[in-house]
Design a protein around this motif. Structure first.
Motif, short mmCIF file in Angstrom:
data_model
loop_
_atom_site.label_atom_id
_atom_site.label_comp_id
_atom_site.label_asym_id
_atom_site.label_seq_id
_atom_site.Cartn_x
_atom_site.Cartn_y
_atom_site.Cartn_z
N SER A 1 0.82 -1.20 0.00
CA SER A 1 0.00 0.00 0.00
C SER A 1 0.87 1.26 0.00
N TYR A 2 1.89 1.28 0.85
CA TYR A 2 2.75 2.47 0.92
C TYR A 2 3.56 2.64 -0.37
N SER B 1 -1.41 5.05 4.63
CA SER B 1 -1.11 3.64 4.37
C SER B 1 -1.12 2.83 5.65
N SER C 1 1.25 3.82 -3.18
CA SER C 1 0.76 5.18 -2.90
C SER C 1 1.87 6.20 -3.11
N ASP C 2 3.08 5.83 -2.72
CA ASP C 2 4.22 6.74 -2.91
C ASP C 2 4.53 6.91 -4.40
N TYR D 1 2.29 6.69 -6.74
CA TYR D 1 1.22 7.56 -7.22
C TYR D 1 1.53 9.02 -6.88
N VAL E 1 1.12 10.05 2.81
CA VAL E 1 1.08 8.68 2.30
C VAL E 1 1.40 7.67 3.41
N SER F 1 -4.29 1.49 -2.66
CA SER F 1 -3.22 2.44 -2.97
C SER F 1 -3.76 3.59 -3.81
N GLY F 2 -3.08 4.71 -3.68
CA GLY F 2 -3.41 5.86 -4.51
C GLY F 2 -4.64 6.61 -4.08
N LYS F 3 -5.15 6.36 -2.88
CA LYS F 3 -6.33 7.06 -2.42
C LYS F 3 -6.03 8.50 -2.02
N SER F 4 -4.77 8.77 -1.75
CA SER F 4 -4.39 10.13 -1.38
C SER F 4 -2.94 10.37 -1.79
N ARG F 5 -2.66 11.60 -2.19
CA ARG F 5 -1.29 11.97 -2.54
C ARG F 5 -0.58 12.65 -1.37
#
Length: 358
Positions: free
Chosen positions: A73-74, A305, A77-78, A80, A301, A294-298
């Motif tokens: 997830s991290y 996560s 997301s990172d 993204y 992170v 993942s990618g739910k928030s910029r």
């Protein structure tokens, strides 16, 4: 190939870091829960440290799914947040294709986790529980009382007031013997019975056999054919409730078959047995879940996560606890108790993946 190498260079350090962190938390929780007992019983510090060392494989077993969930997830997301995945998608590589190496890695880890639990976690955790019982003076006696055991496929029923494991004796023993059609054959009462290792039989002392005839019961000596059938192992009568969690799958299966054979409840044990197979599948599922989350928030992170990982883990363990309790009390089958959370999270992971940003 470069994308695969790059992905794992980002993923593996986070995974091992998360694995160490969550394992450490679990070890500290166990230590704090028992700290006062250790102090009260004046347990040596080195022995306590050895206990915690034995507990580490168990914490790793618990922490692997949570660590992979957080790491994937991290990492994604990172990627993204840094617009790196945008470049990957623009080059024609889909999210599923990009994360496929992680899915393959999770499948391998699922099989590895099963064998790790069966060959490493089980013996170390059992040794830890045994040593902890000794340090805290919580050792259980193998003596048993008020015993009823079905033997010989239900044709002989043992009922004893007490089993003394040191002397291997059954006191105030009644034996109900039945014919092939399950009708009553005879009732035997003995002051006590002694287990004989040489013949692997119970030798009756002060025994009287009551046989039913046309004019009622008549008392006499025990028939030789009945005495030769009293071969139920003395281990059956011990107060030796086995924790399926502390034995490997082969030993657990033998124990559950024993419970079935003697007519004792086995729903809880069978659900824990199925859990041994279902739990490793979580590694594969959490990767799917991580990809979808993942990618739910910029922004933030790391915090998001970590929060999503902990929430997902708590949801899974709470659901598993509820289904295992339902299986224990017979409201659902043992198979459903162990596998329903897995199937639910598979559905949830597919749903999240369906709406993930690609």
């Amino acid at each position: 190939m470069k994308l695969v190498v790059y992905l794992f260079r980002r993923f593996l350090p986070i995974f091992f870091g998360a694995l160490g962190f969550f394992s450490l938390v679990l070890v500290l929780v166990d230590l704090l829960m028992n700290l006062w007992k250790f102090i009260q019983n004046e347990a040596p510090a080195l022995q306590v440290a050895y206990l915690m060392l034995l507990y580490i494989p168990k914490t790793i077993w618990y922490a692997i799914p949570l660590g992979i969930l957080f790491a994937v997830s991290y990492t994604l997301s990172d990627l993204y947040a840094n617009n790196e995945l945008t470049a990957v998608f623009a080059s024609g590589v889909s999210l599923l294709r990009f994360t496929m190496p992680l899915l393959v890695f999770s499948v391998v880890m699922s099989f590895a986790l099963f064998f790790f639990e069966d060959n490493v976690v089980v013996p170390t955790y059992a040794h830890k529980q045994q040593l902890q019982g000794t340090l805290l003076q919580e050792e259980k006696s193998l003596n048993n009382d008020s015993i009823v055991v079905l033997s010989d496929n239900g044709f002989i029923v043992y009922k004893a007031n007490l089993y003394d494991d040191a002397q291997r004796r059954l006191y105030d023993l009644y034996l109900v013997c039945r014919n092939q059609d399950k009708s009553l054959d005879a009732i035997i009462h003995a002051d006590y019975a002694v287990w004989d290792e040489a013949s692997q039989l119970w030798l009756l002392r002060g025994a009287i056999q009551y046989a039913y005839g046309g004019e009622g019961f008549s008392a006499g000596s025990v028939r030789e054919d009945l005495a030769a059938r009293l071969n139920e192992p003395c281990e059956t009568f011990r107060n030796n409730t086995v924790s399926v969690e502390e034995v490997n799958t082969a030993e657990a299966k033998v124990y559950i078959n024993h419970l079935r054979r003697v007519g004792l409840p086995f729903n809880e044990e069978l659900s824990v047995y199925y859990k041994k197979f279902s739990f490793p599948c979580i590694v594969f599922i959490v990767v799917f879940l991580s990809i979808g989350l993942s990618g739910k928030s910029r922004k933030n992170v790391l915090l998001i996560s970590l929060s999503l990982s902990i929430c997902a883990a708590v949801l899974f363990y709470v659901m598993q606890m509820i289904t295992m309790l339902l299986a224990k009390f017979g409201y659902i089958s043992p198979f459903a108790g162990a596998w329903f959370p897995v199937f639910f999270f598979i559905f949830l992971s597919i749903l999240f993946l369906r709406y993930a940003r690609t």
